[in-house]
Design an enzyme around this catalytic site. Sequence first.
Site, PDB file in Angstrom:
ATOM      1  N   ASP A  36       0.813  -1.221   0.000  1.00  0.00           N
ATOM      2  CA  ASP A  36       0.000   0.000   0.000  1.00  0.00           C
ATOM      3  C   ASP A  36       0.847   1.273   0.000  1.00  0.00           C
ATOM      4  O   ASP A  36       2.021   1.262   0.391  1.00  0.00           O
ATOM      5  CB  ASP A  36      -0.866   0.036   1.264  1.00  0.00           C
ATOM      6  CG  ASP A  36      -2.017  -0.952   1.209  1.00  0.00           C
ATOM      7  OD1 ASP A  36      -2.037  -1.810   0.309  1.00  0.00           O
ATOM      8  OD2 ASP A  36      -2.897  -0.864   2.091  1.00  0.00           O
ATOM      9  N   ASP A  37       0.192   2.353  -0.406  1.00  0.00           N
ATOM     10  CA  ASP A  37       0.662   3.745  -0.248  1.00  0.00           C
ATOM     11  C   ASP A  37       1.655   4.248  -1.297  1.00  0.00           C
ATOM     12  O   ASP A  37       2.081   5.388  -1.237  1.00  0.00           O
ATOM     13  CB  ASP A  37       1.245   3.998   1.157  1.00  0.00           C
ATOM     14  CG  ASP A  37       0.233   3.789   2.264  1.00  0.00           C
ATOM     15  OD1 ASP A  37      -0.964   3.599   1.945  1.00  0.00           O
ATOM     16  OD2 ASP A  37       0.621   3.811   3.450  1.00  0.00           O
ATOM     17  N   HIS A  87      -6.156   3.007  -3.926  1.00  0.00           N
ATOM     18  CA  HIS A  87      -6.055   3.254  -2.485  1.00  0.00           C
ATOM     19  C   HIS A  87      -6.489   4.701  -2.181  1.00  0.00           C
ATOM     20  O   HIS A  87      -6.065   5.261  -1.184  1.00  0.00           O
ATOM     21  CB  HIS A  87      -4.617   2.988  -2.032  1.00  0.00           C
ATOM     22  CG  HIS A  87      -4.431   2.819  -0.544  1.00  0.00           C
ATOM     23  ND1 HIS A  87      -5.317   2.138   0.267  1.00  0.00           N
ATOM     24  CD2 HIS A  87      -3.435   3.237   0.292  1.00  0.00           C
ATOM     25  CE1 HIS A  87      -4.875   2.162   1.514  1.00  0.00           C
ATOM     26  NE2 HIS A  87      -3.734   2.824   1.564  1.00  0.00           N
ATOM     27  N   HIS A  91      -5.487   9.463   0.581  1.00  0.00           N
ATOM     28  CA  HIS A  91      -5.340   8.661   1.800  1.00  0.00           C
ATOM     29  C   HIS A  91      -6.125   9.234   2.980  1.00  0.00           C
ATOM     30  O   HIS A  91      -5.638   9.279   4.122  1.00  0.00           O
ATOM     31  CB  HIS A  91      -3.859   8.499   2.185  1.00  0.00           C
ATOM     32  CG  HIS A  91      -3.579   7.220   2.939  1.00  0.00           C
ATOM     33  ND1 HIS A  91      -3.584   7.150   4.306  1.00  0.00           N
ATOM     34  CD2 HIS A  91      -3.312   5.961   2.522  1.00  0.00           C
ATOM     35  CE1 HIS A  91      -3.292   5.913   4.686  1.00  0.00           C
ATOM     36  NE2 HIS A  91      -3.129   5.175   3.614  1.00  0.00           N
ATOM     37  N   HIS A 194       3.729  -2.550   2.938  1.00  0.00           N
ATOM     38  CA  HIS A 194       3.767  -1.195   2.382  1.00  0.00           C
ATOM     39  C   HIS A 194       5.046  -0.964   1.580  1.00  0.00           C
ATOM     40  O   HIS A 194       6.106  -1.458   1.958  1.00  0.00           O
ATOM     41  CB  HIS A 194       3.697  -0.146   3.505  1.00  0.00           C
ATOM     42  CG  HIS A 194       2.389  -0.125   4.221  1.00  0.00           C
ATOM     43  ND1 HIS A 194       2.091  -1.011   5.230  1.00  0.00           N
ATOM     44  CD2 HIS A 194       1.298   0.667   4.073  1.00  0.00           C
ATOM     45  CE1 HIS A 194       0.868  -0.758   5.672  1.00  0.00           C
ATOM     46  NE2 HIS A 194       0.359   0.248   4.990  1.00  0.00           N
TER      47      HIS A 194
HETATM   48 ZN   LIG Z   1      -2.580   3.219   3.241  1.00  0.00          ZN
END
Ligand SMILES: [Zn+2]
Length: 229
Positions: A36-37, A87, A91, A194
């Site tokens: 993620d991210d 995603h 955020h 991540h």
């Molecule tokens: Zn995230």
Amino acid sequence: MKKIAMMTVILLAISFEVSAEKSGESKVRKVALTFDDGPSPIYTPKVLDILKKNDVKVTFFVLGKCVKLFPDVLRRTYAEGHLIGNHTYHHKRMTTISPKEMEMEIRDAEKKIKEVICDGNPNCDFEPPKFMRPPYGAKNAKVKETVKSMGYKLVVWNTSSDDGYIINHKLGFYKIVETIFGAKRRYEEIVLMHDSGGNRTYDVQALPYVIKEYKKRDYQFVTVDEFYK
Ligand SMILES: [Zn+2]
């Protein structure tokens, strides 16, 4: 006597086999690693190198704002056959914003992903895969409803690496491996890791060991779409 006992064991084993097949239970163990991210210009290329070396495909849940900043990293990710998930753009915690804002967050990220992958090609038929992970995994009925109404599948995880906590407390990268493999094993696993949103050195260092340990346990590496067919 010994012979009879042995036969009983064999028969029991056969009947177990048959009943497992009848119940439709899949014997194949599958794991979807998710990151993620990102994309990140620092960590994502390192993650991609390790995945390529091990011939493993994963899912990246990317942020629209990072896709805008690091388009080349997203293009490489896509070119190497990984699944690109949504995603959101900024955020934001979806449970704290209105359905209209949620829609914008998802739609804006989707547009940016498409724009970057298509890269000005008017004949591009790429459509961003409809898999969405809410930031922080935060969801409620409204989030679920909005995501569904947009044709997206909401994807969380059932195996955490606890990477955030481990990094913040400087517990060493191997703690990530221990955390994942200290968890209860399932036939279908979605693992949260991540590749951006802070220092992700531990995630990069842990990845080869995570892959090795899953291979040792006969898991097949899949992308999350495999679990929504
Ligand atoms: Zn995230």
